[in-house]
Scaffold this active site. Structure first.
Site, PDB file in Angstrom:
ATOM      1  N   GLU A   1      36.390  32.073  25.763  1.00 21.95           N
ATOM      2  CA  GLU A   1      36.418  33.253  24.900  1.00 21.95           C
ATOM      3  C   GLU A   1      37.771  33.278  24.194  1.00 21.95           C
ATOM      4  OE1 GLU A   1      35.443  36.736  22.949  1.00 21.95           O
ATOM      5  OE2 GLU A   1      34.131  35.494  24.165  1.00 21.95           O
TER       6      GLU A   1
ATOM      7  N   CYS B   1      37.924  42.687  24.092  1.00 27.90           N
ATOM      8  CA  CYS B   1      37.111  41.511  24.398  1.00 27.90           C
ATOM      9  C   CYS B   1      35.633  41.858  24.306  1.00 27.90           C
ATOM     10  CB  CYS B   1      37.445  41.012  25.809  1.00 27.90           C
ATOM     11  SG  CYS B   1      36.505  39.567  26.319  1.00 27.90           S
TER      12      CYS B   1
ATOM     13  N   CYS C   1      34.601  41.132  28.615  1.00 26.77           N
ATOM     14  CA  CYS C   1      35.100  42.020  29.678  1.00 26.77           C
ATOM     15  C   CYS C   1      35.232  43.459  29.194  1.00 26.77           C
ATOM     16  CB  CYS C   1      36.457  41.538  30.182  1.00 26.77           C
ATOM     17  SG  CYS C   1      36.750  39.786  30.054  1.00 26.77           S
TER      18      CYS C   1
ATOM     19  N   HIS D   1      38.083  46.446  30.709  1.00 28.76           N
ATOM     20  CA  HIS D   1      39.203  47.064  30.004  1.00 28.76           C
ATOM     21  C   HIS D   1      39.016  48.582  29.905  1.00 28.76           C
ATOM     22  CE1 HIS D   1      41.487  43.540  28.837  1.00 28.76           C
ATOM     23  NE2 HIS D   1      40.344  42.923  28.553  1.00 28.76           N
TER      24      HIS D   1
ATOM     25  N   ARG E   1      38.444  37.478  35.676  1.00 25.68           N
ATOM     26  CA  ARG E   1      39.437  36.410  35.542  1.00 25.68           C
ATOM     27  C   ARG E   1      40.737  36.703  36.268  1.00 25.68           C
ATOM     28  NH1 ARG E   1      36.057  36.961  31.561  1.00 25.68           N
ATOM     29  NH2 ARG E   1      35.233  35.142  30.466  1.00 25.68           N
TER      30      ARG E   1
ATOM     31  N   SER F   1      44.435  36.285  31.584  1.00 25.90           N
ATOM     32  CA  SER F   1      44.700  35.046  30.858  1.00 25.90           C
ATOM     33  C   SER F   1      46.109  34.997  30.290  1.00 25.90           C
ATOM     34  CB  SER F   1      43.664  34.839  29.748  1.00 25.90           C
ATOM     35  OG  SER F   1      42.392  34.570  30.306  1.00 25.90           O
TER      36      SER F   1
ATOM     37  N   CYS G   1      40.148  33.627  28.835  1.00 25.44           N
ATOM     38  CA  CYS G   1      39.684  34.658  27.904  1.00 25.44           C
ATOM     39  C   CYS G   1      40.844  34.974  26.976  1.00 25.44           C
ATOM     40  CB  CYS G   1      39.217  35.903  28.642  1.00 25.44           C
ATOM     41  SG  CYS G   1      38.428  37.100  27.527  1.00 25.44           S
TER      42      CYS G   1
ATOM     43  N   CYS H   1      41.004  38.351  25.213  1.00 29.53           N
ATOM     44  CA  CYS H   1      41.717  39.416  25.914  1.00 29.53           C
ATOM     45  C   CYS H   1      43.216  39.323  25.664  1.00 29.53           C
ATOM     46  CB  CYS H   1      41.473  39.318  27.422  1.00 29.53           C
ATOM     47  SG  CYS H   1      39.849  39.870  27.949  1.00 29.53           S
TER      48      CYS H   1
END
Length: 571
Positions: free
Chosen positions: A14, A61, A64, A68, A483, A506, A550, A553
Site C-alpha cells: 500500500e 489509508c 487501515c 486510524h 502492521r 511503517s 503501508c 499510512c
C-alpha cells in the site's frame, strides 16, 4: 566494488516505497528505504473540532481506515478523560479484531505469498496429488482432485492468453522458488478463495460501523443503535450475522491460512534471512477492561532490546524522553532546523525537499533521502508489528502466545531464533490471527450477554460539549494496528485541534537513518541477504513484504490551497 540496485516502486504494498541496495559479491552490504510521497493530513485537521478528527485521519489509508479512526477517538478521549460504555468498548474491539484477521489473510495471500509461490509452476501439478497434500494438512472441504483441476485450468487459460492479469508481477521460474508444483497449485487455489472470504468478514464493520471502508466511530463511544426489537437498529438477526462471520473467519484461519503458512514454511526452513534489528516495540491492545488499563491487555505492552526475552522494558507514549521522531535524513524541518528529534506532542509537519529533481536519479543517501521521519524509542531503532507482538507476548509468558509459538516451531522443527526472519515474521502473523480469532469470539459472547441482560448503551454524552472541556488538553491514542504500533497525538486548545501527529507502524519500520547513522528495520533486515539475480531481486521483495508495508499510512500529499491531490513521480 559494490553495485547499487534500485527497486522502485516496490509492488504489492500500500503506497510508494523505493529500496536502494548496495550488492557486493552477491550479498547486500547496505540498504536504504525511501518513502517517495508526503503525508500532510496533520495540517488538514489543525483548528478543526477534535470530535471530527477521526473522520479525516482515517483517510490516511484505504486499508487501515478503521484503525486510524479508533486511534484518533482514543486520543481525544484520553485528552478529555472520557470514559466509554462497556458495549462501545466491545464493539470497538470486535471491529479492530476483524480488521486484524482481514489484513493478515489478505497480506499473506494477495501481497506476500507470491514471494514463495510460483504461480506458473502450478500448471505442472497433478490435481490428485494436490488433493492428497491438501487433505494431509487440513480437513477444509474444498480439496477434491476435481476442484484443483478446475483451478489449474483457470490458471492455464490465463497463462495461455499471455495476459497474466493479477499474476503479472512475479519472477516466475526464479531458482529461489522451492515449492513442488502441487503446493503451488494449492496456494493459488486458496489465493482465489481468500478473495471471496475477505469481502465477507468486513461486513462486521458495515453492521457495527455503517460501512467499509471508513466505518463510523464516535468520541464517547459508538454510534451503534442496539435495539434487538427494532428493524432499524442492530437487532438480533444482525447480531447473529456478526457472530456467524466471526466463526467463519476463525474456521478459515484454522483450516486454510495457518496450515498453508506451515506447509509453505516447511519448504523454506533454511531461508533465515531478514531478521534485522532484534529490537521490538509493542504498545499493547485488546484490553479486558478500559483501554487505558494497560495491566488488563491481552496483547501485552513492552520493549525488547537486543533479542533479550528475559527483560521486557516499559513503554510510555506520553513520556517526551521515550518516543521522538527525528528528521536528520528526512525532508522536513523543525523550527527551521534540519536535524534533531521531537516528541509527537511537539511535532511539526514542515516540508523541506532537497532530493533529486529528475526521475530515476539516485538518492543522496548521505544526506536526506525520504519523506518518512525517523521514530526512535529512547533514541533506539525498533521493529514493530506481528513479530514484535508475538515476541513481547512470548517473553511475557502469556499462555496463548507461548503455546502457539512453541507448537508451530516444534511442528516445523525450528528453534525460537528462526522467528527472527522474513519467514518467521510471516509465521508470527498467522499465529496472531488464530489468537485474535479467539478474542473475537470472547468479546462477541460478552456483548451478546450484556444485551441479553438489558444493557444496550453504546454512548456516553458526558463531556461531549466543548464548554465542559479545559482550555488546554493533550492526549494520545495508541493501538496495535495490523502492521504494528500506531500512535495519534493531539493537543487541544480553546476547543480546537492545536497540533496533531500520527506515528504509524511503517514509519517505524521503513524509517531512514537517524543522526547516529542507526538504520531502521527494513534497512537492517535487508543487510547481509544474498541476492541470486540482481535483475530479479526476489529476496528483497520477500523481506520487505514480510513487514506488510503501508506507505500510504506513512506518506501523503494534499494541496491545501487548491484542495487537490498531487501526484509525485520520483525515479
Amino acid at each position: 566494488m559494490a553495485e547499487r540496485i534500485v527497486v522502485d516502486p516496490v509492488t504489492r504494498i500500500e503506497g510508494h516505497l523505493r529500496i536502494e541496495a548496495d550488492i557486493d559479491n552477491g550479498v547486500i552490504k547496505d540498504a536504504f528505504s525511501s518513502g517517495t510521497a508526503i503525508r500532510g493530513l496533520e495540517l488538514i485537521v489543525k483548528d478543526r473540532d477534535p470530535r471530527d478528527v477521526w473522520a479525516y485521519v482515517q483517510r490516511i489509508c484505504g486499508v487501515c481506515t478503521t484503525t486510524h479512526a479508533l486511534a484518533a477517538v482514543r486520543s481525544v478521549e484520553d485528552a478529555l478523560d472520557i470514559k466509554i460504555p462497556r458495549n462501545a468498548h466491545l464493539i470497538r474491539e470486535i471491529m479492530n479484531g476483524a480488521i486484524m484477521l482481514h489484513d493478515h489473510v489478505v497480506h499473506f495471500y494477495h501481497l506476500h505469498a507470491f514471494d514463495w509461490v510460483d504461480v506458473v509452476n502450478a500448471l505442472k501439478a497433478d490435481p490428485a496429488a494436490t488433493s492428497k497434500l491438501a487433505q494431509s494438512i487440513s480437513d477444509w472441504p474444498k480439496s477434491s482432485p476435481g476442484y484443483f483441476k478446475d483451478v489449474q485450468d483457470k490458471v492455464k487459460r490465463i497463462v495461455d492468453s499471455g495476459q497474466l492479469g493479477i499474476f503479472a508481477n512475479g519472477y516466475w521460474g526464479h531458482k529461489g522458488y522451492k515449492l513442488p508444483p502441487e503446493a503451488n497449485l494449492m496456494a493459488v487455489a486458496h489465493y482465489l478463495e481468500a478473495l471471496d472470504w475477505q469481502k465477507e468478514i468486513v461486513k462486521i464493520h458495515t453492521i457495527f460501523g455503517g460501512k467499509n471502508p471508513h466505518p463510523h466511530y464516535l468520541v464517547g463511544g459508538m454510534a451503534t443503535p442496539i435495539d434487538i426489537n427494532s428493524d432499524n437498529g442492530i437487532h438480533a438477526e444482525r447480531l447473529m450475522h456478526v457472530s456467524q462471520l466471526i466463526d467463519d473467519a476463525r474456521t478459515f484461519v484454522e483450516k486454510v491460512y495457518l496450515p498453508d503458512v506451515m506447509a509453505i514454511g516447511s519448504f523454506y526452513k533454511d531461508w533465515t534471512y531478514g531478521g534485522g534489528l532484534d529490537n521490538y516495540l509493542c504498545y499493547g491492545d485488546f484490553s479486558k477492561g478500559d483501554i487505558r488499563d494497560v495491566g488488563m491487555y491481552r496483547m501485552p505492552r513492552g520493549v525488547i532490546l537486543g533479542g533479550n526475552l528475559n527483560e521486557i522494558l516499559p513503554v510510555d507514549p506520553k513520556n517526551p524522553e521515550e518516543i521522538k521522531e527525528f528528521i536528520d535524513h528526512s525532508w522536513y524541518t523543525y523550527g527551521g532546523q534540519t536535524t534533531g528529534g521531537r516528541h509527537p506532542w511537539e511535532g511539526e509537519t514542515t516540508f523541506h525537499y532537497t532530493g533529486p529533481k529528475g526521475a530515476y536519479s539516485q538518492l543522496n543517501t548521505q544526506e536526506k533521502y525520504s519523506w518518512l521521519k525517523t521514530p526512535r524509542w529512547k533514541e533506539r531503532p525498533m521493529e514493530t508489528g506481528p513479530l514484535a507482538r508475538v515476541m513481547v507476548g512470548y517473553a511475557s509468558k502469556k499462555e496463548e502466545f507461548v503455546q502457539s509459538v512453541d507448537g508451530a516451531l516444534k511442528t516445523l522443527g525450528l528453534p525460537l531464533g528462526a522467528l527472527k526472519s522474513a519467514l518467521g515474521r510471516t509465521l508470527a502473523r498467522s499465529l496472531e490471527a488464530r489468537i485474535i480469532g479467539g478474542w473475537l469470539r470472547d468479546d462477541m459472547n460478552e456483548l451478546l450477554k450484556n444485551i441479553k441482560n438489558g444493557d444496550q448503551t453504546t454512548f456516553n454524552k458526558a463531556k461531549w460539549e466543548p464548554s465542559t472541556w479545559p482550555k488546554k488538553a493533550q492526549g494520545v491514542g495508541w493501538i496495535e494496528a495490523p502492521r504494528g504500533a500506531l500512535g495519534h497525538w493531539i493537543r487541544i486548545e480553546d476547543g480546537k485541534t492545536a497540533n496533531y501527529q500520527a506515528v504509524v507502524p511503517s514509519t517505524w519500520n521503513a524509517s531512514p537513518r537517524d543522526g547516529k547513522n542507526q538504520v531502521g528495520a527494513y534497512e537492517a533486515a535487508l543487510t547481509g541477504t544474498p541476492v541470486a539475480d540482481k535483475s530479479q531481486p526476489l529476496e528483497i521483495l520477500r523481506i520487505i513484504h514480510s513487514f506488510d508495508p503501508c506507505l500510504a499510512c506513512a506518506v501523503h500529499l494534499t494541496d491545501l490551497e487548491n484542495k487537490d491531490a498531487v501526484e509525485i513521480r520520483i525515479g
